[in-house]
Design an enzyme around this catalytic site. Structure first.
Site, PDB file in Angstrom:
ATOM      1  N   GLY A  22       2.252   2.502  10.711  1.00  0.00           N
ATOM      2  CA  GLY A  22       3.174   3.623  10.527  1.00  0.00           C
ATOM      3  C   GLY A  22       3.883   4.050  11.801  1.00  0.00           C
ATOM      4  O   GLY A  22       4.534   5.092  11.837  1.00  0.00           O
TER       5      GLY A  22
ATOM      6  N   ASN B  81       0.871  -1.180   0.000  1.00  0.00           N
ATOM      7  CA  ASN B  81       0.000   0.000   0.000  1.00  0.00           C
ATOM      8  C   ASN B  81       0.908   1.230   0.000  1.00  0.00           C
ATOM      9  O   ASN B  81       1.476   1.579   1.032  1.00  0.00           O
ATOM     10  CB  ASN B  81      -0.886  -0.048   1.255  1.00  0.00           C
ATOM     11  CG  ASN B  81      -1.715   1.209   1.430  1.00  0.00           C
ATOM     12  OD1 ASN B  81      -1.769   2.065   0.542  1.00  0.00           O
ATOM     13  ND2 ASN B  81      -2.363   1.327   2.576  1.00  0.00           N
ATOM     14  N   TRP B  82       1.016   1.847  -1.160  1.00  0.00           N
ATOM     15  CA  TRP B  82       1.966   2.967  -1.304  1.00  0.00           C
ATOM     16  C   TRP B  82       1.426   4.250  -0.672  1.00  0.00           C
ATOM     17  O   TRP B  82       2.141   5.226  -0.551  1.00  0.00           O
ATOM     18  CB  TRP B  82       2.288   3.210  -2.772  1.00  0.00           C
ATOM     19  CG  TRP B  82       2.985   2.067  -3.461  1.00  0.00           C
ATOM     20  CD1 TRP B  82       3.326   0.845  -2.926  1.00  0.00           C
ATOM     21  CD2 TRP B  82       3.426   2.033  -4.823  1.00  0.00           C
ATOM     22  NE1 TRP B  82       3.955   0.077  -3.867  1.00  0.00           N
ATOM     23  CE2 TRP B  82       4.026   0.768  -5.035  1.00  0.00           C
ATOM     24  CE3 TRP B  82       3.369   2.939  -5.883  1.00  0.00           C
ATOM     25  CZ2 TRP B  82       4.568   0.403  -6.281  1.00  0.00           C
ATOM     26  CZ3 TRP B  82       3.906   2.577  -7.122  1.00  0.00           C
ATOM     27  CH2 TRP B  82       4.502   1.331  -7.314  1.00  0.00           C
ATOM     28  N   LYS B  83       0.151   4.239  -0.306  1.00  0.00           N
ATOM     29  CA  LYS B  83      -0.491   5.425   0.282  1.00  0.00           C
ATOM     30  C   LYS B  83      -0.249   6.651  -0.609  1.00  0.00           C
ATOM     31  O   LYS B  83      -0.194   6.512  -1.822  1.00  0.00           O
ATOM     32  CB  LYS B  83      -0.005   5.626   1.722  1.00  0.00           C
ATOM     33  CG  LYS B  83      -0.188   4.347   2.559  1.00  0.00           C
ATOM     34  CD  LYS B  83      -0.046   4.558   4.022  1.00  0.00           C
ATOM     35  CE  LYS B  83      -0.271   3.230   4.740  1.00  0.00           C
ATOM     36  NZ  LYS B  83      -0.195   3.350   6.183  1.00  0.00           N
TER      37      LYS B  83
ATOM     38  N   GLU C 211      -6.831   4.678   7.616  1.00  0.00           N
ATOM     39  CA  GLU C 211      -6.674   6.118   7.356  1.00  0.00           C
ATOM     40  C   GLU C 211      -7.937   6.697   6.725  1.00  0.00           C
ATOM     41  O   GLU C 211      -8.259   7.867   6.922  1.00  0.00           O
ATOM     42  CB  GLU C 211      -5.420   6.348   6.497  1.00  0.00           C
ATOM     43  CG  GLU C 211      -4.168   6.186   7.347  1.00  0.00           C
ATOM     44  CD  GLU C 211      -3.007   5.497   6.660  1.00  0.00           C
ATOM     45  OE1 GLU C 211      -2.939   5.508   5.419  1.00  0.00           O
ATOM     46  OE2 GLU C 211      -2.163   4.937   7.388  1.00  0.00           O
TER      47      GLU C 211
ATOM     48  N   HIS D 118      -9.549   1.106   4.674  1.00  0.00           N
ATOM     49  CA  HIS D 118      -8.268   1.307   5.366  1.00  0.00           C
ATOM     50  C   HIS D 118      -8.451   2.255   6.555  1.00  0.00           C
ATOM     51  O   HIS D 118      -9.264   3.178   6.502  1.00  0.00           O
ATOM     52  CB  HIS D 118      -7.222   1.868   4.397  1.00  0.00           C
ATOM     53  CG  HIS D 118      -5.860   1.883   5.004  1.00  0.00           C
ATOM     54  ND1 HIS D 118      -5.435   2.899   5.810  1.00  0.00           N
ATOM     55  CD2 HIS D 118      -4.865   0.976   4.983  1.00  0.00           C
ATOM     56  CE1 HIS D 118      -4.211   2.620   6.248  1.00  0.00           C
ATOM     57  NE2 HIS D 118      -3.848   1.461   5.760  1.00  0.00           N
TER      58      HIS D 118
ATOM     59  N   SER E 294       3.256  -1.785  10.491  1.00  0.00           N
ATOM     60  CA  SER E 294       4.706  -1.858  10.719  1.00  0.00           C
ATOM     61  C   SER E 294       5.287  -3.240  10.400  1.00  0.00           C
ATOM     62  O   SER E 294       6.233  -3.681  11.050  1.00  0.00           O
ATOM     63  CB  SER E 294       5.059  -1.423  12.148  1.00  0.00           C
ATOM     64  OG  SER E 294       4.678  -0.066  12.350  1.00  0.00           O
TER      65      SER E 294
ATOM     66  N   GLY F 194       2.808  -0.991   4.311  1.00  0.00           N
ATOM     67  CA  GLY F 194       2.841   0.416   3.931  1.00  0.00           C
ATOM     68  C   GLY F 194       4.275   0.845   3.674  1.00  0.00           C
ATOM     69  O   GLY F 194       4.835   0.614   2.605  1.00  0.00           O
ATOM     70  N   GLY F 195       4.883   1.445   4.691  1.00  0.00           N
ATOM     71  CA  GLY F 195       6.220   2.030   4.544  1.00  0.00           C
ATOM     72  C   GLY F 195       7.240   1.128   3.869  1.00  0.00           C
ATOM     73  O   GLY F 195       7.963   1.565   2.960  1.00  0.00           O
TER      74      GLY F 195
ATOM     75  N   GLU G  40      -5.445  -4.801  10.615  1.00  0.00           N
ATOM     76  CA  GLU G  40      -4.430  -3.760  10.801  1.00  0.00           C
ATOM     77  C   GLU G  40      -4.745  -2.969  12.072  1.00  0.00           C
ATOM     78  O   GLU G  40      -5.530  -2.000  12.025  1.00  0.00           O
ATOM     79  CB  GLU G  40      -4.424  -2.821   9.598  1.00  0.00           C
ATOM     80  CG  GLU G  40      -4.126  -3.504   8.284  1.00  0.00           C
ATOM     81  CD  GLU G  40      -3.571  -2.527   7.257  1.00  0.00           C
ATOM     82  OE1 GLU G  40      -2.417  -2.666   6.875  1.00  0.00           O
ATOM     83  OE2 GLU G  40      -4.290  -1.595   6.870  1.00  0.00           O
TER      84      GLU G  40
HETATM   85  P1  PGA Z   1       2.721   0.479   7.615  1.00  0.00           P
HETATM   86  O1  PGA Z   1       1.251   0.621   6.985  1.00  0.00           O
HETATM   87  O2  PGA Z   1       3.303  -0.808   7.098  1.00  0.00           O
HETATM   88  O3  PGA Z   1       3.476   1.692   7.138  1.00  0.00           O
HETATM   89  O4  PGA Z   1       2.551   0.447   9.098  1.00  0.00           O
HETATM   90  C1  PGA Z   1       0.434  -0.508   6.793  1.00  0.00           C
HETATM   91  C2  PGA Z   1      -0.888  -0.097   6.201  1.00  0.00           C
HETATM   92  O5  PGA Z   1      -1.430   0.934   6.604  1.00  0.00           O
HETATM   93  O6  PGA Z   1      -1.434  -0.783   5.305  1.00  0.00           O
END
Ligand code: PGA
Length: 255
Positions: free
Chosen positions: A174, A9-11, A98, A96, A214, A235-236, A168
């Protein structure tokens, strides 16, 4: 029986150049694991066509980070399932954290999006997870159960077969603090039991449940070693092809 599934997930990251480089890098570096692991990358909407082209004939799937439930019309700023399919998307992330917490999406809206995505033939990655205060108050199971029951309301067993659930925990996203493999396994087990109760055991046994929050190269193997953790939503660490590929390798070796 369940094929591991790693999603990136590149956000709201990358630009037209780095999105193409990243997609190419992922396709190259994970090529040898794709028989054992399903892989998807989810760039921002505007880079989907460029990322699709960069993936070429790789089996890495393309996914979007969100979608709107209406097919077309006066919905300024929104993108439909048909549009996502038109540019080559196979997957779509729905609900998600967010979007739930920053954009204030409700379970009812998420349910409409999930239903629309399934009906359009997209494979949804349906995200659920509790806040830190909810975990500390012992409400994890109640929160996740409610999100799944409301999010999947009215979705038949036949349709639910195409759903991937991503657990999640919001406090792990994050933050650098991942859920321990045991904490994640406990919730994944609970989710699988819930799906068995809502639908049937066969569907529950075959449902892919990803962990996200994470996840990174140095914890991918221990997370993936747990029996009910079938994949990772990253994500990251998905923004570096080497790190993402290392996690795909860990998934291939763990199962
Ligand atoms: P993260 O994000 O790996 O940066 O914690 C995961 C996600 O929100 O899908």
């Amino acid at each position: 029986m369940r094929k591991p599934f790693i999603g990136g997930n590149w956000k709201m990251n990358t630009d037209s150049k780095s999105a193409v480089e990243l997609a190419k890098g992922v396709a190259e570096k994970c090529a040898s694991y794709l028989s054992k692991v399903d892989v998807a990358v989810c760039p921002p909407f505007v880079y989907l066509p460029a990322a699709k082209a960069a993936l070429g004939n790789s089996a890495v799937g393309l996914g979007a980070q969100d979608v709107y439930f209406e097919a077309k019309g006066a919905f300024t700023g929104e993108v439909s399932c048909g549009m996502l399919k038109d540019v080559g998307c196979k997957y779509v992330i729905i609900g998600h954290s967010e979007r739930r917490h920053v954009i204030k999406e409700t379970d009812a809206l998420i349910n409409k999006k999930l239903t629309a995505a399934i009906d359009a033939g997209l494979l949804p990655i349906f995200c659920v997870g509790e806040l830190l205060e909810e975990r500390n108050a012992g409400k994890t199971e109640a929160v996740v159960t409610e999100q799944i029951q409301k999010g999947m309301a009215g979705i038949s067993a036949e349709k639910a077969k195409t759903v991937v659930i991503a657990y999640e925990p919001v406090w792990a996203i994050g933050t650098g603090v991942n859920a321990s493999p045991e904490q994640a396994q406990d919730v994944h087990f609970m989710i699988r039991q819930l799906i068995a109760k809502m639908y049937n055991k066969d569907l529950a046994d075959n449902m892919v449940i990803q962990y996200g929050g994470s996840a990174k190269p140095d914890n991918a193997a221990v997370l993936m070693a747990k029996p009910d953790i079938d994949g990772l939503l990253v994500g990251g660490a998905s923004l570096k092809a080497d790190d993402f590929a290392a996690m795909i390798k860990a998934a291939a070796e763990a199962k």
